[in-house]
Design an enzyme around this catalytic site. Structure first.
Site, mmCIF file in Angstrom:
data_model
loop_
_atom_site.group_PDB
_atom_site.id
_atom_site.type_symbol
_atom_site.label_atom_id
_atom_site.label_comp_id
_atom_site.label_asym_id
_atom_site.label_seq_id
_atom_site.Cartn_x
_atom_site.Cartn_y
_atom_site.Cartn_z
ATOM 1 N N GLN A 174 42.232 -38.026 -46.651
ATOM 2 C CA GLN A 174 41.595 -39.473 -45.433
ATOM 3 C C GLN A 174 39.810 -39.791 -45.362
ATOM 4 O O GLN A 174 38.964 -40.484 -45.222
ATOM 5 C CB GLN A 174 41.920 -39.025 -43.647
ATOM 6 C CG GLN A 174 42.966 -40.083 -42.939
ATOM 7 C CD GLN A 174 43.688 -39.855 -42.207
ATOM 8 O OE1 GLN A 174 42.995 -38.759 -41.248
ATOM 9 N NE2 GLN A 174 44.226 -40.994 -41.151
ATOM 10 N N SER A 226 39.940 -47.465 -46.783
ATOM 11 C CA SER A 226 40.280 -47.496 -45.657
ATOM 12 C C SER A 226 38.948 -47.289 -45.034
ATOM 13 O O SER A 226 38.230 -48.455 -44.367
ATOM 14 C CB SER A 226 40.525 -46.248 -44.781
ATOM 15 O OG SER A 226 41.848 -45.809 -45.349
ATOM 16 N N ASP A 273 39.373 -41.413 -49.130
ATOM 17 C CA ASP A 273 40.060 -42.832 -48.560
ATOM 18 C C ASP A 273 38.769 -43.540 -48.095
ATOM 19 O O ASP A 273 38.725 -44.685 -48.085
ATOM 20 C CB ASP A 273 41.357 -43.361 -47.993
ATOM 21 C CG ASP A 273 41.883 -44.131 -47.677
ATOM 22 O OD1 ASP A 273 41.710 -45.062 -48.742
ATOM 23 O OD2 ASP A 273 43.346 -44.281 -47.397
ATOM 24 N N ARG A 277 47.642 -41.024 -48.943
ATOM 25 C CA ARG A 277 47.562 -41.312 -47.753
ATOM 26 C C ARG A 277 48.209 -40.285 -46.640
ATOM 27 O O ARG A 277 49.192 -39.914 -45.697
ATOM 28 C CB ARG A 277 48.652 -42.787 -46.850
ATOM 29 C CG ARG A 277 48.000 -43.741 -47.657
ATOM 30 C CD ARG A 277 47.702 -45.182 -47.233
ATOM 31 N NE ARG A 277 46.431 -46.077 -47.802
ATOM 32 C CZ ARG A 277 46.095 -46.826 -46.846
ATOM 33 N NH1 ARG A 277 47.100 -47.765 -45.452
ATOM 34 N NH2 ARG A 277 45.489 -48.174 -46.370
ATOM 35 N N TYR A 324 52.552 -47.240 -46.026
ATOM 36 C CA TYR A 324 52.002 -49.440 -46.256
ATOM 37 C C TYR A 324 53.278 -50.363 -46.444
ATOM 38 O O TYR A 324 54.543 -49.737 -44.624
ATOM 39 C CB TYR A 324 52.084 -49.592 -47.810
ATOM 40 C CG TYR A 324 50.564 -48.841 -48.028
ATOM 41 C CD1 TYR A 324 49.229 -49.244 -48.168
ATOM 42 C CD2 TYR A 324 50.743 -47.662 -49.467
ATOM 43 C CE1 TYR A 324 48.766 -49.142 -48.640
ATOM 44 C CE2 TYR A 324 49.431 -46.887 -49.463
ATOM 45 C CZ TYR A 324 48.423 -48.528 -49.218
ATOM 46 O OH TYR A 324 46.953 -47.655 -49.247
HETATM 47 P P1 NAD Z 1 46.856 -53.250 -46.097
HETATM 48 O O1 NAD Z 1 45.600 -53.357 -46.453
HETATM 49 O O2 NAD Z 1 48.542 -52.152 -47.502
HETATM 50 O O3 NAD Z 1 47.491 -54.151 -45.179
HETATM 51 C C1 NAD Z 1 47.278 -54.642 -44.878
HETATM 52 C C2 NAD Z 1 48.257 -55.524 -43.367
HETATM 53 O O4 NAD Z 1 49.362 -56.226 -43.383
HETATM 54 C C3 NAD Z 1 49.017 -54.162 -43.027
HETATM 55 O O5 NAD Z 1 48.334 -53.484 -41.445
HETATM 56 C C4 NAD Z 1 50.696 -54.134 -42.985
HETATM 57 O O6 NAD Z 1 51.265 -53.807 -42.648
HETATM 58 C C5 NAD Z 1 49.975 -56.350 -43.656
HETATM 59 N N1 NAD Z 1 51.108 -56.885 -43.743
HETATM 60 C C6 NAD Z 1 51.956 -56.573 -44.910
HETATM 61 N N2 NAD Z 1 52.840 -57.592 -44.499
HETATM 62 C C7 NAD Z 1 52.180 -58.541 -43.181
HETATM 63 C C8 NAD Z 1 53.345 -59.704 -43.464
HETATM 64 N N3 NAD Z 1 54.316 -60.706 -43.903
HETATM 65 N N4 NAD Z 1 52.964 -59.863 -42.565
HETATM 66 C C9 NAD Z 1 51.776 -59.901 -41.662
HETATM 67 N N5 NAD Z 1 51.201 -58.158 -41.739
HETATM 68 C C10 NAD Z 1 51.664 -58.032 -42.719
HETATM 69 O O7 NAD Z 1 47.005 -52.096 -45.150
HETATM 70 P P2 NAD Z 1 46.010 -50.652 -44.469
HETATM 71 O O8 NAD Z 1 45.415 -51.283 -44.192
HETATM 72 O O9 NAD Z 1 45.404 -50.293 -45.764
HETATM 73 O O10 NAD Z 1 47.253 -49.976 -43.226
HETATM 74 C C11 NAD Z 1 48.092 -49.464 -43.322
HETATM 75 C C12 NAD Z 1 48.043 -48.730 -42.580
HETATM 76 O O11 NAD Z 1 48.129 -46.996 -43.261
HETATM 77 C C13 NAD Z 1 47.997 -48.320 -41.499
HETATM 78 O O12 NAD Z 1 48.379 -48.275 -39.972
HETATM 79 C C14 NAD Z 1 46.840 -46.833 -41.553
HETATM 80 O O13 NAD Z 1 46.323 -47.170 -40.915
HETATM 81 C C15 NAD Z 1 47.362 -46.299 -42.561
HETATM 82 N N6 NAD Z 1 46.299 -45.573 -43.028
HETATM 83 C C16 NAD Z 1 46.999 -44.537 -43.062
HETATM 84 C C17 NAD Z 1 46.237 -43.306 -44.495
HETATM 85 C C18 NAD Z 1 46.513 -41.804 -43.662
HETATM 86 O O14 NAD Z 1 46.755 -41.153 -43.248
HETATM 87 N N7 NAD Z 1 45.473 -41.097 -44.938
HETATM 88 C C19 NAD Z 1 44.879 -44.156 -44.507
HETATM 89 C C20 NAD Z 1 44.755 -45.150 -44.904
HETATM 90 C C21 NAD Z 1 45.224 -46.243 -43.885
#
Ligand code: NAD
Length: 376
Positions: A126, A132, A129, A121, A229
């Site tokens: 990005q 995403s 990915d 990440r 994460y």
């Molecule tokens: P994910 O699919 O791993 O999880 C989905 C969501 O569930 C996350 O937001 C997580 O915080 C939440 N979660 C976990 N346990 C929980 C609980 N007990 N109660 C409530 N919520 C809970 O996460 P994701 O969609 O892959 O994204 C996580 C972060 O990473 C986001 O902010 C996203 O924007 C970021 N991201 C960054 C990049 C990058 O910089 N290249 C790429 C993809 C995602």
């Protein structure tokens, strides 16, 4: 460099790892591309369109013969692994967590495997990915599925025959899928709230016009890992969260759950008792159903009904939008392509690059990913 793309064999998998547009881009970048006949059919990409884009069409066995790289959506079957030449690369959503058997099969076949789930990440990666790109569509589709299962309308409607109240939607987990679910439910006219354990989610939820609901204690302030994460929360936090969720969920019509923790079972956020507190006709879409589920009652790939509440555990929502999800996944692979070729345009994966290092499960007949070798 020679790339092959096969028809996916997993049940219900309608995506394909290349589209006519991505084939065109890969050929322009110097690759030769062979596509199995009919590979794109379930995603509405025809053989004629691939051919027009410059791909060669072949049978399944002939398509992989002698190729350098196999682009796939899901894991290739054993037979395909055996057909690939020594040193060939397989790239796709390989479900790498705990994948010791699959990684060993790749290593034994001298196939080098790159798991797109492990794309680091970092800003540079990005555009590559796939988690995403696919999660975004999952979030959208989850709301569409909810609208289909819900026997009422989403928006407020003032009619001569009376007023229909807007649906109340609650999104649990405001990552990529959750944020798209919030945006989609808002577009359809629902009143939306959302929760997450990562503080960064609060502002993002607010900026989409939804109300943020969470236990914001000291543990919450540190719930995000360096990789972006969520961490697994303590039992004490989970108890406080459950209390807050229980009172909120009882007033909701639609609940979309997306909460995941990498490499761990999905956190259990909705108990049977919470479902029983919801009113009949409400709908829960559990996007985490394939990872153990956020709802105690959800079952993978089933819609179950409990006390009049429908709980859907779709495990492959992107496949329900196969044309778009294939397009984005194929573009992720096109963006990864420069890391697979040398300066002369020949097949030469950049094994030292941090993106490839992060994704590599096997190399030269050995399993190398730290999560599989016990070095993580
Ligand atoms: P994910 O699919 O791993 O999880 C989905 C969501 O569930 C996350 O937001 C997580 O915080 C939440 N979660 C976990 N346990 C929980 C609980 N007990 N109660 C409530 N919520 C809970 O996460 P994701 O969609 O892959 O994204 C996580 C972060 O990473 C986001 O902010 C996203 O924007 C970021 N991201 C960054 C990049 C990058 O910089 N290249 C790429 C993809 C995602």
């Amino acid at each position: 460099m020679h790339i092959a793309v096969l028809a996916e064999t997993r049940d219900g998998e309608s995506r394909v790892a290349a589209t006519p547009d991505s084939v065109k881009a890969l050929i322009k970048a110097g690759a030769e591309v062979t596509v199995q006949k009919g590979a794109g059919e379930r995603a509405a990409y025809t053989d004629a369109a691939y051919e027009a884009a410059g791909a060669k069409l072949a049978t399944r066995a002939a398509a992989v013969k002698g190729v350098d790289v196999l682009f796939c959506v899901r894991r290739p079957d054993d037979e395909t692994l055996k057909r690939l030449k020594d040193g060939a690369l397989v790239i796709g959503l390989l479900e790498p967590h705990g994948a010791t058997d699959f990684a060993k099969a790749c290593a034994d076949a001298h196939v080098n495997a790159l798991a797109m789930e492990y794309t680091p990440r970092i800003t540079r990666a990005q555009s590559m990915d796939a988690l995403s790109s696919q999660s975004n569509l999952s979030g959208y589709r989850a709301v569409i599925e909810a609208a289909e299962l819900y026997g009422r309308a989403f928006p407020m409607m003032m009619t001569a025959a009376g007023t229909i109240a807007p649906a109340k939607a609650f999104v649990m987990g405001a990552g990529v899928a959750g944020l798209q679910a919030i945006a989609t439910a808002r577009r359809l006219g629902a009143v939306v709230s959302a929760t997450d354990v990562r503080p960064a989610a609060k502002e993002q939820v607010g900026s989409l016009g939804a109300k943020f609901i969470a236990v914001e204690d000291d543990e919450f302030k540190e719930a995000e890992t360096a990789g972006g994460y969520a961490k697994e929360m303590s039992d004490a936090y989970k108890a406080k969260q459950a209390e807050l969720v229980a009172s909120h969920i009882a007033k909701q019509d639609i609940v979309i759950t997306t909460a995941l923790i990498p490499g761990r079972p999905a956190p259990r956020l909705i108990t049977k008792a919470m479902v029983e507190a919801m009113r009949p006709g409400s709908v829960i879409i559990d996007i985490a159903a394939g990872n153990g589920g956020n709802c105690e009652l959800s079952e993978p790939d089933k819609v179950v009904e409990h006390n009049g509440v429908k709980i859907a555990g779709f495990t492959n929502l992107p496949a329900r939008l196969a044309a778009d999800s294939s397009q984005l996944l194929a573009k992720n692979l096109v963006n990864l392509f420069p890391l697979l070729v040398g300066e002369d345009g020949g097949f030469a994966p950049h094994w030292e690059d941090e993106v490839i290092v992060g994704m590599a499960l096997t190399k030269d007949g050995a399993v190398i990913h730290p999560s599989l070798t016990g070095d993580a």
